[in-house]
Design a protein around this motif. Structure first.
Motif, PDB file in Angstrom:
ATOM      1  N   ASP A 249       0.888  -1.388   0.092  1.00 21.56           N
ATOM      2  CA  ASP A 249      -0.030  -0.216  -0.050  1.00 21.56           C
ATOM      3  C   ASP A 249       0.821   1.293   0.026  1.00 21.56           C
ATOM      4  OD1 ASP A 249      -2.071  -1.386  -0.208  1.00 21.56           O
ATOM      5  OD2 ASP A 249      -2.839  -1.276   2.023  1.00 21.56           O
ATOM      6  N   ASP A 250       1.873   1.283   0.772  1.00 18.61           N
ATOM      7  CA  ASP A 250       2.946   2.346   0.638  1.00 18.61           C
ATOM      8  C   ASP A 250       3.517   2.531  -0.867  1.00 18.61           C
ATOM      9  OD1 ASP A 250       3.278   3.414   3.396  1.00 18.61           O
ATOM     10  OD2 ASP A 250       3.607   0.959   3.770  1.00 18.61           O
ATOM     11  N   VAL A 252       2.067   1.898  -3.534  1.00 21.21           N
ATOM     12  CA  VAL A 252       1.081   2.532  -4.240  1.00 21.21           C
ATOM     13  C   VAL A 252       0.727   4.018  -4.005  1.00 21.21           C
ATOM     14  CG1 VAL A 252      -1.658   2.485  -5.147  1.00 21.21           C
ATOM     15  CG2 VAL A 252      -0.337   0.249  -4.632  1.00 21.21           C
ATOM     16  N   ASN A 253       0.769   4.206  -2.751  1.00 20.08           N
ATOM     17  CA  ASN A 253       0.729   5.766  -2.317  1.00 20.08           C
ATOM     18  C   ASN A 253       1.727   6.442  -2.854  1.00 20.08           C
ATOM     19  OD1 ASN A 253      -0.584   7.852  -0.516  1.00 20.08           O
ATOM     20  ND2 ASN A 253       0.983   7.520   0.759  1.00 20.08           N
ATOM     21  N   TYR A 255       3.258   5.881  -5.542  1.00 20.12           N
ATOM     22  CA  TYR A 255       3.129   6.068  -6.910  1.00 20.12           C
ATOM     23  C   TYR A 255       2.085   7.225  -7.468  1.00 20.12           C
ATOM     24  CZ  TYR A 255       0.586   4.687 -11.382  1.00 20.12           C
ATOM     25  OH  TYR A 255       0.304   4.182 -12.442  1.00 20.12           O
ATOM     26  N   ASN A 256       1.116   7.392  -6.338  1.00 19.81           N
ATOM     27  CA  ASN A 256       0.055   8.494  -6.642  1.00 19.81           C
ATOM     28  C   ASN A 256       0.713   9.940  -6.394  1.00 19.81           C
ATOM     29  OD1 ASN A 256      -2.478   7.353  -7.318  1.00 19.81           O
ATOM     30  ND2 ASN A 256      -2.436   6.197  -5.615  1.00 19.81           N
ATOM     31  N   GLN A 296      -5.392   9.108  -7.015  1.00 18.29           N
ATOM     32  CA  GLN A 296      -6.221   8.292  -6.244  1.00 18.29           C
ATOM     33  C   GLN A 296      -6.179   6.812  -7.292  1.00 18.29           C
ATOM     34  OE1 GLN A 296      -7.499   8.499  -3.470  1.00 18.29           O
ATOM     35  NE2 GLN A 296      -6.417  10.453  -3.498  1.00 18.29           N
ATOM     36  N   GLU A 297      -5.135   6.265  -7.828  1.00 15.42           N
ATOM     37  CA  GLU A 297      -4.864   5.306  -8.732  1.00 15.42           C
ATOM     38  C   GLU A 297      -5.110   3.923  -7.605  1.00 15.42           C
ATOM     39  OE1 GLU A 297      -5.484   4.809 -11.944  1.00 15.42           O
ATOM     40  OE2 GLU A 297      -5.367   7.006 -12.207  1.00 15.42           O
ATOM     41  N   THR A 298      -5.670   2.855  -8.000  1.00 16.07           N
ATOM     42  CA  THR A 298      -5.544   1.778  -7.344  1.00 16.07           C
ATOM     43  C   THR A 298      -4.644   0.504  -8.113  1.00 16.07           C
ATOM     44  OG1 THR A 298      -7.554   0.999  -8.205  1.00 16.07           O
ATOM     45  CG2 THR A 298      -7.539   2.156  -5.886  1.00 16.07           C
ATOM     46  N   VAL A 299      -3.755  -0.200  -7.536  1.00 19.44           N
ATOM     47  CA  VAL A 299      -3.176  -1.377  -8.125  1.00 19.44           C
ATOM     48  C   VAL A 299      -3.522  -2.580  -7.383  1.00 19.44           C
ATOM     49  CG1 VAL A 299      -1.055  -2.145  -9.062  1.00 19.44           C
ATOM     50  CG2 VAL A 299      -1.727   0.254  -9.122  1.00 19.44           C
ATOM     51  N   SER A 300      -3.542  -3.542  -8.053  1.00 19.92           N
ATOM     52  CA  SER A 300      -3.979  -4.948  -7.313  1.00 19.92           C
ATOM     53  C   SER A 300      -2.735  -5.777  -7.303  1.00 19.92           C
ATOM     54  CB  SER A 300      -4.911  -5.919  -8.130  1.00 19.92           C
ATOM     55  OG  SER A 300      -4.786  -7.288  -7.758  1.00 19.92           O
ATOM     56  N   THR A 301      -2.435  -6.361  -6.409  1.00 25.19           N
ATOM     57  CA  THR A 301      -1.144  -7.390  -6.101  1.00 25.19           C
ATOM     58  C   THR A 301      -1.055  -8.550  -7.146  1.00 25.19           C
ATOM     59  OG1 THR A 301      -2.104  -8.485  -4.389  1.00 25.19           O
ATOM     60  CG2 THR A 301      -0.719  -6.725  -3.833  1.00 25.19           C
TER      61      THR A 301
END
Length: 372
Positions: A249-250, A252-253, A255-256, A296-301
């Motif tokens: 999550d860090d 992805v954060n 990255y945003n 606010q992009e989301t990315v899956s593992t």
């Protein structure tokens, strides 16, 4: 030459309620750990007027790092040349060069965000031309005396930078480029390249190979000696795949925040051609009281390892396997962006694990790596 490993001091300052001095001390702990654990060097991030990279002077921090280390290589960068007078950058770097002879370099670029340029009165449309003049001046005054210059943005009579560089011929210079055209220009001048995903992270497989092929082809066409190549990757090592994703999550954060600072949209990176082109879109950068509003992009593992070449979050064995492919491509230095908002104690432990489990696979007889 075996692949060499660096870390970066990113000065990510998401929680601005913390004293900034705590962030400074965290970065110094990373410097100390890199020195002790056998990393080749550290790059020092710099940016202005926001909390994604809350370090306004990578050269100042690099001087501090130089005084507390004995063998670690230190590179302020990326230093955005349109922010500065090139004579002052050249002079400051020669001073740093004398503080740690043979251990310092600098990474430069034109800059990826118009946000700071607007605040210091520089037209982003002029950034490329200012950068090119600045780079020409810095290279010239490091190797020649009584240099005069008459350009569009900088003009000066005969000037000699003092002190003269301690390194022969000057501190090592890396030029940042993330697009195919940018990489080609760096190679055509016989310069060292530092590159990273053009859209911050989550770069699919094959993109780095394309950039490396572009670089090598342009070098061959130029007839100049090949420079060195430094590649940045977001890394986190774990004993298991699950452990390696503990702080996803860090990632992805972070990255945003990058997308927000550069005004980029993740949807613009849908295909390789667009990912490796010069970014032209510019979303408004929202900053209030120095705090950025991240995207606010989301990315899956799911399928992370199979889909993406960056980030590199896995076990030591799989990390080694991937980094060996970089080595085979001709990458000389790998910069690990490990600090992305995690507790600093966890970051240091991760560096220790990399030093023990990953770096020794890339050691050579002359330059052992990792914990001895």
């Amino acid at each position: 030459m075996a692949l060499k490993f660096w870390v970066t001091a990113p000065f990510f300052y998401e929680d601005t309620r913390r004293p900034w001095a705590d962030v400074l001390n965290d970065m110094l702990e990373i410097v100390d750990a890199a020195e002790e654990l056998g990393f080749e060097g550290i790059t020092v991030n710099e940016n202005h007027f926001q909390n994604y990279v809350a370090n306004p002077s990578s050269l100042t921090f690099s001087a501090l790092a130089a005084q507390r280390t004995k063998r670690l290589r230190i590179m302020p960068g990326i230093v955005v040349l349109p922010y500065y007078n090139p004579l002052l950058i050249a002079s400051d770097m020669t001073m740093l060069d004398h503080m740690a002879p043979g251990r310092v370099g600098i990474g430069v670029a034109r800059g990826g965000s118009p946000y700071p340029l607007h605040r210091i009165g520089v037209d982003p449309a002029d950034a490329r031309a200012i950068y090119e003049e600045s780079l020409e001046i810095i290279r010239k005054v490091w190797t020649e005396e009584d240099v005069s210059y008459d350009g569009k943005f900088f003009s000066f009579p005969k000037t000699t930078v003092m002190p003269r560089p301690a390194s022969d011929p000057h501190p090592q210079l890396f030029v940042g480029a993330q697009s195919v055209d940018g990489v080609r220009k760096v190679a055509a001048q016989g310069l060292n390249l530092i590159t990273a995903p053009n859209y911050g992270n989550f770069e699919p497989h094959g993109d780095l190979q394309e950039l490396m092929s572009t670089y090598d082809a342009a070098v061959a066409e130029s007839g100049l000696p090949r420079g060195e190549v430094m590649v940045l990757r977001h890394t986190w090592v774990g004993r298991t795949e699950e452990e390696a994703l503990e702080y996803f999550d860090d990632v992805v954060n972070e990255y945003n925040y990058y997308l927000s600072l550069t005004g980029s949209k993740a949807t613009s990176a849908a295909n390789r051609e667009s990912r490796q082109a010069v970014r032209n879109e510019r979303e408004p950068v929202v900053v209030e009281r120095g705090r950025m509003a991240p995207a606010q992009e989301t990315v899956s593992t799911e399928g992370l390892w199979e889909k993406y070449d960056d980030p590199v979050m896995s076990t030591p064995a799989r990390m080694i396997e991937r980094f060996k492919t970089y080595e085979a491509m001709g990458v000389d230095h790998l910069v690990c962006l490990i600090a992305m908002g995690q507790p600093n104690s966890a970051i240091i432990r991760n560096m220790e694990m990399m030093a023990k489990e990953v770096l020794p696979a890339f050691a050579d007889a002359a330059h052992p790596a990792g914990i001895q």
